[in-house]
Design an enzyme around this catalytic site. Sequence first.
Site, PDB file in Angstrom:
ATOM      1  N   ARG A  21       0.843  -1.197   0.000  1.00 40.40           N
ATOM      2  CA  ARG A  21       0.000   0.000   0.000  1.00 40.40           C
ATOM      3  C   ARG A  21       0.878   1.246   0.000  1.00 40.40           C
ATOM      4  NH1 ARG A  21      -4.617  -1.524   4.526  1.00 40.40           N
ATOM      5  NH2 ARG A  21      -5.390  -3.398   3.466  1.00 40.40           N
ATOM      6  N   SER A 112      -8.040  -1.138   1.144  1.00 37.43           N
ATOM      7  CA  SER A 112      -9.012  -1.437   2.188  1.00 37.43           C
ATOM      8  C   SER A 112      -9.777  -0.193   2.653  1.00 37.43           C
ATOM      9  CB  SER A 112      -8.325  -2.126   3.361  1.00 37.43           C
ATOM     10  OG  SER A 112      -9.271  -2.597   4.304  1.00 37.43           O
ATOM     11  N   HIS A 113      -9.626   0.155   3.916  1.00 45.70           N
ATOM     12  CA  HIS A 113     -10.382   1.244   4.529  1.00 45.70           C
ATOM     13  C   HIS A 113      -9.681   2.592   4.383  1.00 45.70           C
ATOM     14  CE1 HIS A 113      -7.475  -0.424   7.260  1.00 45.70           C
ATOM     15  NE2 HIS A 113      -7.489   0.679   7.978  1.00 45.70           N
ATOM     16  N   LYS A 125      -2.590  -6.645  -3.494  1.00 43.93           N
ATOM     17  CA  LYS A 125      -2.378  -7.793  -2.616  1.00 43.93           C
ATOM     18  C   LYS A 125      -2.512  -9.057  -3.443  1.00 43.93           C
ATOM     19  CE  LYS A 125      -5.672  -8.982   0.279  1.00 43.93           C
ATOM     20  NZ  LYS A 125      -6.542  -9.126   1.470  1.00 43.93           N
ATOM     21  N   ASP A 273     -16.558  -1.343   4.601  1.00 41.17           N
ATOM     22  CA  ASP A 273     -15.453  -0.446   4.256  1.00 41.17           C
ATOM     23  C   ASP A 273     -15.143  -0.443   2.772  1.00 41.17           C
ATOM     24  OD1 ASP A 273     -14.339  -3.018   4.164  1.00 41.17           O
ATOM     25  OD2 ASP A 273     -12.353  -2.272   4.683  1.00 41.17           O
ATOM     26  N   ASP A 275     -13.121  -2.063   0.689  1.00 35.39           N
ATOM     27  CA  ASP A 275     -13.077  -3.287  -0.121  1.00 35.39           C
ATOM     28  C   ASP A 275     -14.041  -4.356   0.364  1.00 35.39           C
ATOM     29  OD1 ASP A 275     -11.574  -3.807   2.198  1.00 35.39           O
ATOM     30  OD2 ASP A 275     -10.325  -5.285   1.183  1.00 35.39           O
ATOM     31  N   ASP A 277     -14.462  -5.896   3.379  1.00 36.95           N
ATOM     32  CA  ASP A 277     -14.105  -6.969   4.304  1.00 36.95           C
ATOM     33  C   ASP A 277     -14.289  -6.594   5.775  1.00 36.95           C
ATOM     34  OD1 ASP A 277     -11.936  -5.285   4.638  1.00 36.95           O
ATOM     35  OD2 ASP A 277     -10.408  -6.774   4.149  1.00 36.95           O
ATOM     36  N   ARG A 278     -14.669  -5.350   6.057  1.00 32.33           N
ATOM     37  CA  ARG A 278     -14.890  -4.939   7.441  1.00 32.33           C
ATOM     38  C   ARG A 278     -16.353  -4.581   7.664  1.00 32.33           C
ATOM     39  NH1 ARG A 278      -9.499  -2.202   9.784  1.00 32.33           N
ATOM     40  NH2 ARG A 278      -8.007  -3.203   8.396  1.00 32.33           N
ATOM     41  N   THR A 340      -2.032 -10.154  14.275  1.00 31.03           N
ATOM     42  CA  THR A 340      -2.929  -9.424  13.394  1.00 31.03           C
ATOM     43  C   THR A 340      -2.621  -9.780  11.941  1.00 31.03           C
ATOM     44  OG1 THR A 340      -3.209  -7.603  14.958  1.00 31.03           O
ATOM     45  CG2 THR A 340      -3.607  -7.122  12.634  1.00 31.03           C
ATOM     46  N   GLU A 359     -11.200  -9.974  14.113  1.00 33.40           N
ATOM     47  CA  GLU A 359     -10.207  -8.994  14.550  1.00 33.40           C
ATOM     48  C   GLU A 359     -10.921  -7.777  15.105  1.00 33.40           C
ATOM     49  OE1 GLU A 359      -6.487  -9.782  11.557  1.00 33.40           O
ATOM     50  OE2 GLU A 359      -7.981  -8.320  10.927  1.00 33.40           O
ATOM     51  N   GLU A 360     -10.294  -7.133  16.057  1.00 31.68           N
ATOM     52  CA  GLU A 360     -10.903  -5.939  16.653  1.00 31.68           C
ATOM     53  C   GLU A 360     -11.051  -4.798  15.664  1.00 31.68           C
ATOM     54  OE1 GLU A 360      -8.980  -3.037  16.826  1.00 31.68           O
ATOM     55  OE2 GLU A 360      -7.381  -4.187  15.866  1.00 31.68           O
ATOM     56  N   SER A 361     -10.322  -4.871  14.555  1.00 35.62           N
ATOM     57  CA  SER A 361     -10.367  -3.808  13.555  1.00 35.62           C
ATOM     58  C   SER A 361     -11.555  -3.984  12.621  1.00 35.62           C
ATOM     59  CB  SER A 361      -9.066  -3.774  12.757  1.00 35.62           C
ATOM     60  OG  SER A 361      -8.787  -5.045  12.182  1.00 35.62           O
ATOM     61  N   LYS A 372     -11.744 -11.872   5.761  1.00 35.23           N
ATOM     62  CA  LYS A 372     -12.842 -11.336   6.542  1.00 35.23           C
ATOM     63  C   LYS A 372     -13.918 -10.832   5.591  1.00 35.23           C
ATOM     64  CE  LYS A 372      -9.962  -7.215   7.477  1.00 35.23           C
ATOM     65  NZ  LYS A 372      -8.594  -7.739   7.361  1.00 35.23           N
ATOM     66  N   ARG A 492      -1.192   2.028  17.730  1.00 37.54           N
ATOM     67  CA  ARG A 492      -2.481   1.564  18.204  1.00 37.54           C
ATOM     68  C   ARG A 492      -2.324   1.048  19.628  1.00 37.54           C
ATOM     69  NH1 ARG A 492      -4.769  -0.845  12.468  1.00 37.54           N
ATOM     70  NH2 ARG A 492      -5.604   1.176  11.825  1.00 37.54           N
TER      71      ARG A 492
END
Length: 537
Positions: A21, A112-113, A125, A273, A275, A277-278, A340, A359-361, A372, A492
């Site tokens: 990225r 992603s996000h 990816k 998000d 892409d 996946d969240r 992670t 995951e917490e994200s 995910k 984080r």
Amino acid sequence: MTITVPSTPYPDQKPGTSGLRKKVRVFQQPNYAENFIQSVFDAIEDKDGATLVIGGDGRFLNREVIQVAIRIAAANGFGRVVVGRGGILSTPAASNMIRIRRALGGLVLSASHNPGGPDEDFGIKYNIANGGPAPEKVTEAIHARTLTIDRWLTVEADDVDLDTDGETMLAGMTVEVVDPVTDYAELMRKLFDFDAIRAAGLSMAFDAMSAVTGPYATEILERQLGFAAGTVRNGTPLPDFGGHHPDPNLVHAHELYKTMMAADAPDFGAASDGDGDRNLIIGRNIFITPSDSLAMLAANAHLAPGYRGGLKGIARSMPTSAAADRVAAALGIPSFETPTGWKFFGNLLDAGLATICGEESAGTGSDHVREKDGLWAVLLWLNILAVRGQSVEAIAREHWATYGRNYYARHDYEGVESDRADALMTELRSKLGNLPGRRFGDLTVEAADDFAYEDPTDGSVSRNQGIRVLFVGGSRVVFRLSGTGTSGATLRVYLERYEATAIDGDATAMLADIAAAADAIAGIVRHTGRERPDVVT
């Protein structure tokens, strides 16, 4: 005819937890994207005649890089490329496509996000044949090749029409443009009771954040499940995500949050998000943290057709709260704590050791794909709501009364100068041996370590995955640097407090002493110059 284009290496093409990225303008440098794609193909075997899946989240530069990737794939001997119409494939849909097409792998073009646009972010990816992100041994081989690459291969050919379904030939390779939604929607129908969801009469609001999930949510939620037109907000994917940050949290999806906190709120609110996946889950007047969502989904998954046989195990990333561990213990199944990165779950899923991961994200998923899956989580929640006939709040409170509550928050300090962030982590690591037994307010440190993980399927070891400080009584703080940004570093800090019976507290108040201890232990303000985090989730 294959064309060989001379090139020289770029030193900054090491893939992170989710591929490479960088800013768009970095990818626009001569040979930059080409070098990386060629390095991927140089690092993998069995390309001749194989199938490759390509798709992305529709962000700026998506179409251009897809055309480049198709020509490079043809020059490297692939027999077929399957690409989503318009260059669109959500990350979970791409994973599914790789699996059902028995592809060698796939290129997922996304950051992603992260924001999109000419001055924002882009990413590439590589996913392997199981549909999941490439494991470390593959990404290490890709990185090694980027440091020595001296040429990339292509063919002379016109651009492929990405907006018309069907097959065309390009330099002897078949390019197949497919509807990006159909196969994914079919998979969801197999997993969930669409009839029960339709019959429940639920109302909802879904924010696609002008990102890739829009077409999927519109087809499944509105057309197939019968939710009202307009249930899906911001449903058209835009190259710059409408100028917004496509991260489904309470800051960037604040309008959805306001909708769900209003007196006339619908039954259920969700977002996904960039892409796809969240996910963000909000009930009427209640936000469900991703850690709690994972635990609640696992506890109730048997209510959906795809999981009536029970779960084989539950896996969570180390920074994710231990709430899911309590569910696993009650179900008598194993729980796994991994670094992670979804690639660590892939081995567990392939080995049949786990069924649901999170995951917490804001990422949750199951063994239906190897990524995910934001919309999957939304549909499982809808299935649970339909079968139980209770509100999100009622389900959450019943869960906490049964298992106790893990109060949880993540504090993000974004764009910290890399040397400052590294200095904080280096100093913190040097203190670990002296922390046990020390008191910070009413908290006593029980243990402290730099998390390392030994994969139970292949014995591989991943070290330096985040610093854990564990307090007596089950509370903890975790520190790690994120691998998903494109500039500077994101520090984080994860705060967690377990309460067996005090389940009605305010999360901020309940975590205040943990936050104070985190700064005292790591010197966050001193190292970063930040008095408060940029984002709290």
